[in-house]
Design an enzyme around this catalytic site. Structure first.
Site, PDB file in Angstrom:
ATOM      1  N   HIS A 109       0.824  -1.209   0.000  1.00  0.00           N
ATOM      2  CA  HIS A 109       0.000   0.000   0.000  1.00  0.00           C
ATOM      3  C   HIS A 109       0.859   1.261   0.000  1.00  0.00           C
ATOM      4  CE1 HIS A 109      -3.648   2.319   0.706  1.00  0.00           C
ATOM      5  NE2 HIS A 109      -2.973   3.024   1.592  1.00  0.00           N
ATOM      6  N   GLU A 110       1.909   1.259   0.806  1.00  0.00           N
ATOM      7  CA  GLU A 110       2.754   2.457   0.948  1.00  0.00           C
ATOM      8  C   GLU A 110       3.610   2.713  -0.291  1.00  0.00           C
ATOM      9  OE1 GLU A 110       2.727   4.594   3.423  1.00  0.00           O
ATOM     10  OE2 GLU A 110       1.534   3.541   4.911  1.00  0.00           O
ATOM     11  N   THR A 111       4.016   1.650  -0.993  1.00  0.00           N
ATOM     12  CA  THR A 111       4.973   1.805  -2.099  1.00  0.00           C
ATOM     13  C   THR A 111       4.367   1.550  -3.477  1.00  0.00           C
ATOM     14  OG1 THR A 111       5.667  -0.518  -1.998  1.00  0.00           O
ATOM     15  CG2 THR A 111       6.878   1.056  -0.613  1.00  0.00           C
TER      16      THR A 111
END
Length: 250
Positions: A109-111
């Site tokens: 999700h973050e990357t």
């Protein structure tokens, strides 16, 4: 702060103080008789669970020209994991799989599926919360970098102390050195108590979201983002053949 106590008797808390209560021996405990939220003794290692096939299944969903392609590799990840032998190795094999599924749900999700090394439009945000203990270098920026998008001057400084880099004056190293980058994600995972709540049978994946980005996503603030994380977690649990457990949203 580093504990100067007998760690055969006392726990060293995440803030570097000595004691024996939950505050010292619970989430983020660095040394001593740290409390485990679960029982059981699995045999699977991180490399058993995070196969090349599992890794490629995530990374292949990002565009071929992504900056993270040669940065976020399985071998770099496993090298970083060797500095945190407690990651993915506690409790039963099912617990280990759930922890790793949760970790990669957040990383994905973050990357953007291991694509982005630095926060998109990170320069637009000010991540300096200055204090005597945690100054800011006016020529540096503390926006999100790495698999868990490490942010804020105080997190860079604390991670740097443990991982031997200058978080105050060289936060950019988290976007430059893939081993340090992965280590910062594991530092956050363990020291901020994310590992503890995913392994605690009374909590669950929702509690990990609350630690990582609760102010932005929990309690109805950004349900779409929150549910995206839940979706990745369910997907990776299914791939690893383990039930996701309860309390998934936050």
């Amino acid at each position: 702060q580093n504990c100067q106590c007998d760690t055969t008797i006392y726990c060293c808390s995440q803030h570097g103080y000595c004691g024996n209560s939950y505050d010292y021996c619970g989430p983020g405990c660095q040394a001593g008789p740290c409390w485990d939220p679960c029982e059981g003794d699995g045999t699977l290692t991180v490399s058993d669970i995070v196969t090349q096939e599992f890794w490629d299944g995530i990374a292949s969903q990002a565009a071929a020209n992504c900056p993270g392609k040669s940065f976020y590799t399985r071998s770099n990840f496993l090298e970083a994991v060797s500095a945190y032998p407690g990651f993915g190795t506690k409790c039963t094999d099912e617990d280990r799989k759930r922890e790793i599924a949760a970790y990669f749900a957040h990383v994905t999700h973050e990357t953007g599926h291991l694509c982005y090394i630095e926060e998109r439009d990170g320069h637009a945000n000010n991540y300096c919360q200055e204090s005597q203990q945690y100054p800011c270098n006016p020529n540096k920026e503390y926006f999100g970098r790495g698999p868990m998008q490490l942010s804020w001057n105080y997190n860079y400084i604390d991670a740097g102390k443990e991982l031997h880099f200058d978080g105050l004056n060289d936060p950019d190293i988290v976007g430059r050195d893939p081993i340090i980058s992965f280590k910062t994600s594991l530092w956050f995972w363990i020291r901020k108590g994310v590992q503890y709540v995913i392994l605690d049978p009374n909590q669950g994946f929702g509690a990990t979201i609350r630690i990582i980005n609760g102010g932005q996503e929990c309690d109805g603030h950004n349900t779409a983002q929150m549910m995206a994380r839940v979706g990745y977690y369910q997907e990776y649990c299914a791939q690893l053949g383990v039930s996701p457990g309860n309390n998934l949203p936050c």
